[in-house]
Design an enzyme around this catalytic site. Structure first.
Site, PDB file in Angstrom:
ATOM      1  N   ARG A   2       0.827  -1.203   0.000  1.00 31.12           N
ATOM      2  CA  ARG A   2       0.000   0.000   0.000  1.00 31.12           C
ATOM      3  C   ARG A   2       0.859   1.248   0.000  1.00 31.12           C
ATOM      4  O   ARG A   2       1.869   1.343   0.661  1.00 31.12           O
ATOM      5  CB  ARG A   2      -0.905  -0.009   1.241  1.00 31.12           C
ATOM      6  CG  ARG A   2      -1.732   1.250   1.409  1.00 31.12           C
ATOM      7  CD  ARG A   2      -2.819   0.993   2.434  1.00 31.12           C
ATOM      8  NE  ARG A   2      -2.247   0.696   3.729  1.00 31.12           N
ATOM      9  CZ  ARG A   2      -2.059   1.624   4.665  1.00 31.12           C
ATOM     10  NH1 ARG A   2      -2.346   2.883   4.438  1.00 31.12           N
ATOM     11  NH2 ARG A   2      -1.565   1.287   5.850  1.00 31.12           N
ATOM     12  N   ILE A 344      -4.485  -6.970  -1.886  1.00 37.30           N
ATOM     13  CA  ILE A 344      -5.628  -6.223  -2.406  1.00 37.30           C
ATOM     14  C   ILE A 344      -5.590  -4.816  -1.826  1.00 37.30           C
ATOM     15  O   ILE A 344      -5.770  -4.622  -0.622  1.00 37.30           O
ATOM     16  CB  ILE A 344      -6.962  -6.915  -2.040  1.00 37.30           C
ATOM     17  CG1 ILE A 344      -6.907  -8.413  -2.365  1.00 37.30           C
ATOM     18  CG2 ILE A 344      -8.107  -6.238  -2.763  1.00 37.30           C
ATOM     19  CD1 ILE A 344      -6.607  -8.726  -3.802  1.00 37.30           C
ATOM     20  N   GLU A 345      -5.340  -3.838  -2.667  1.00 39.39           N
ATOM     21  CA  GLU A 345      -5.233  -2.461  -2.205  1.00 39.39           C
ATOM     22  C   GLU A 345      -5.640  -1.506  -3.312  1.00 39.39           C
ATOM     23  O   GLU A 345      -6.008  -1.932  -4.419  1.00 39.39           O
ATOM     24  CB  GLU A 345      -3.808  -2.168  -1.734  1.00 39.39           C
ATOM     25  CG  GLU A 345      -2.718  -2.564  -2.716  1.00 39.39           C
ATOM     26  CD  GLU A 345      -1.329  -2.364  -2.132  1.00 39.39           C
ATOM     27  OE1 GLU A 345      -1.037  -1.251  -1.678  1.00 39.39           O
ATOM     28  OE2 GLU A 345      -0.534  -3.318  -2.134  1.00 39.39           O
ATOM     29  N   GLY A 346      -5.578  -0.209  -3.014  1.00 37.17           N
ATOM     30  CA  GLY A 346      -5.989   0.777  -3.997  1.00 37.17           C
ATOM     31  C   GLY A 346      -7.456   0.620  -4.370  1.00 37.17           C
ATOM     32  O   GLY A 346      -8.301   0.330  -3.530  1.00 37.17           O
TER      33      GLY A 346
END
Length: 523
Positions: A2, A344-346
């Site tokens: 992240r 899983i980011e953004g």
């Protein structure tokens, strides 16, 4: 890993709530139906199902209610929240505000305390809708009920959606061995905290927005595994390695120099709906497999991580569960993987369509590869996972994925806090959240499914995570028996330099100093 600050998103969400006028109530009778989807001592997971029973599309919605003294809302998902004392107001997110006639949506939260909502209003009207409904017809009986995805402590029940004269059902009730039913809003339910090598039976019935329930389906049975995977275990220290660095890192050389045995290889992204190493190499060709073989020959193993801060995650690029599963499956087969990670980011962490596809594909992947360990790596604040992150975990759980780890990115808080202390606080907060999502699991099991990944040295926001912070985290992990420790990123630790953050830690250190600290953690 992240990079952007979660605080910006939180601020903007709050600002929108203050500036946006309340939406107008559409013609017809929209309703909001409450259910406790799971309960435990001192709390529950609650959800409202909104159903548009009218003939005009609802363009936006607001649900407000009161909670009794001693009950409060904690983490929440699929809505924006404001609170005034005991009065709670939930507004739609940008992706679930529009409800066509007959359509439904849900939002939910984790409650501290057992009190239920009172004085509920939907867009200013009673949540039960107008007075002219009079619906007394129950929904149809759910069909296609099956039990599968067995581990030694869980079983997943799946069924096909029932029909109702209103256009859609509000939820389903699942009874295990004839006991009190649990209410869910989807078409699957994972029963956890079960005994190994034990048979359980399940029945399912449907409930509509007016409260009518169907007859139960015929009972179906499933048996838990005798030696299925438990949360955590296996690889306990596996730092991330940016395989796209140049020159390409050598895991065997780094393992020999650092004392570490295992790594998390980052990242596989999407080139169209096709799995590729950082958009450059096809995993089907076995790129870097010689390195993986060498790591395994020396007693370690690898995780392959999908996603990351750059590029497109496959679940966003593929438009069907079938095509997404095929790509994940190809990577698992190419490297004979035991571990897969999903960073899983953004935008991906808040994309409900890709979250749903990924969850379904991972459940199928685990069925095809019994014993495959799946971890989710998610953004975190000292207070725990964001509401979006919680929704990713919940979606995986409800799809029947037996998660090995929820790994938190303990970095880039954009706050004036001690980053060593913040990592421990984030781990404790995440433990509490996971305990609410998996009430059937013991404290030891929840700690064993918790992973922590700090960013070494200088973070993107300028704050520093140093060697003393690393030692503090290792000591904490040893006391709690965390499922995994990792860090971002092994090449930066090797270089021991001052310069660009993609290759240096920017703190005084010797080569592999952080790796040698983390290597002391063995579970």
């Amino acid at each position: 890993m992240r990079r952007p600050s979660a605080l910006v998103a939180l601020f903007l969400g709050a600002l929108l709530l203050l500036l946006s006028p309340p939406p107008a109530l559409a013609a017809g009778s929209p309703t909001a139906s409450f259910a406790k989807t799971s309960t435990w001592d001192g709390g529950y997971q609650g959800a409202y199902t909104l159903t548009n029973g009218g003939t005009t599309t609802v363009s936006a919605w607001t649900v407000e209610f009161d909670l009794p003294s001693g009950t409060t809302v904690g983490s929440y998902w699929d809505a924006l929240l404001t609170q005034s004392g005991s009065h709670y107001t939930f507004k739609n997110r940008e992706y679930n505000g529009s409800l066509a006639p007959g359509a439904s949506t849900t939002f939910g939260w984790v409650s501290s305390g057992t009190g239920t909502p009172a004085n509920c209003r939907l867009n200013g009207a009673p949540c039960t809708g107008g007075s002219g409904g009079g619906d007394t017809t129950p929904p149809g009986v759910p069909g296609g009920v099956t039990v599968g995805s067995a581990s030694s402590s869980s079983l997943t029940v799946r069924w096909t959606a029932a029909t109702d004269d209103s256009g859609s059902v509000a939820g389903y009730e699942v009874s295990r061995d004839g006991g009190t039913p649990v209410t869910v809003t989807g078409t699957s339910y994972t029963a956890t905290g079960l005994q190994a090598s034990t048979s359980y039976s399940f029945r399912v019935r449907a409930r509509d927005a007016a409260g009518n329930v169907s007859a139960y389906s015929a009972a179906v049975s499933g048996t838990t595994a005798s030696g299925g995977t438990q949360p955590g275990g296996g690889v306990h220290t596996a730092p991330y390695l940016d395989m796209g660095a140049w020159p390409t890192p050598s895991m065997p050389d780094m393992a020999s120099a650092s004392g570490l045995k295992s790594y998390t290889m980052a990242f596989i992204t999407a080139s169209g709906c096709k799995a590729m190493w950082f958009n450059a190499y096809d995993p089907r060709d076995g790129w870097a497999k010689d390195q993986i073989d060498a790591i395994r020959a020396n007693g370690g193993d690898v995780k392959v991580s999908f996603g990351g801060a750059s590029g497109i995650e496959l679940a966003q690029a593929c438009d069907s569960v079938d095509s997404l599963y095929a790509e994940y499956n190809a990577v698992v087969n190419a490297y004979n993987l035991t571990y897969v990670d999903f960073d899983i980011e953004g935008a991906a962490v808040a994309d409900p369509a890709s979250i749903s596809r990924r969850s379904q594909a991972l459940a199928r992947l685990q069925q095809a590869h019994p014993g495959l360990r799946i971890s989710l790596t998610l953004p975190v604040l000292p207070e725990g996972l964001t509401s979006d992150g919680l929704n990713v975990v919940k979606a995986a759980r409800d799809a029947g994925v037996d998660l090995d780890l929820v790994n938190i990115m303990a970095m880039d808080y954009y706050r004036s806090v001690d980053y060593g202390d913040a990592a421990l606080q984030a781990a404790q907060s995440t433990f509490t959240q996971l305990k609410s999502l998996y009430p059937g699991r013991s404290d030891a099991q929840i700690w064993a499914m918790t992973g922590v990944t700090p960013m070494l040295g200088q973070n993107d926001d300028g704050h520093v995570y140093d060697q003393s912070d690393a030692r503090q985290l290792v000591s904490f992990a040893q006391g709690k028996h965390l499922g995994e420790l990792a860090f971002w990123e092994a090449t930066r630790d090797r270089n021991a330099c001052t310069g660009a953050l993609y290759q240096c830690t920017n703190v005084p250190q010797s080569p592999y100093e952080f790796a040698k600290i983390f290597a002391a953690y063995t579970g």
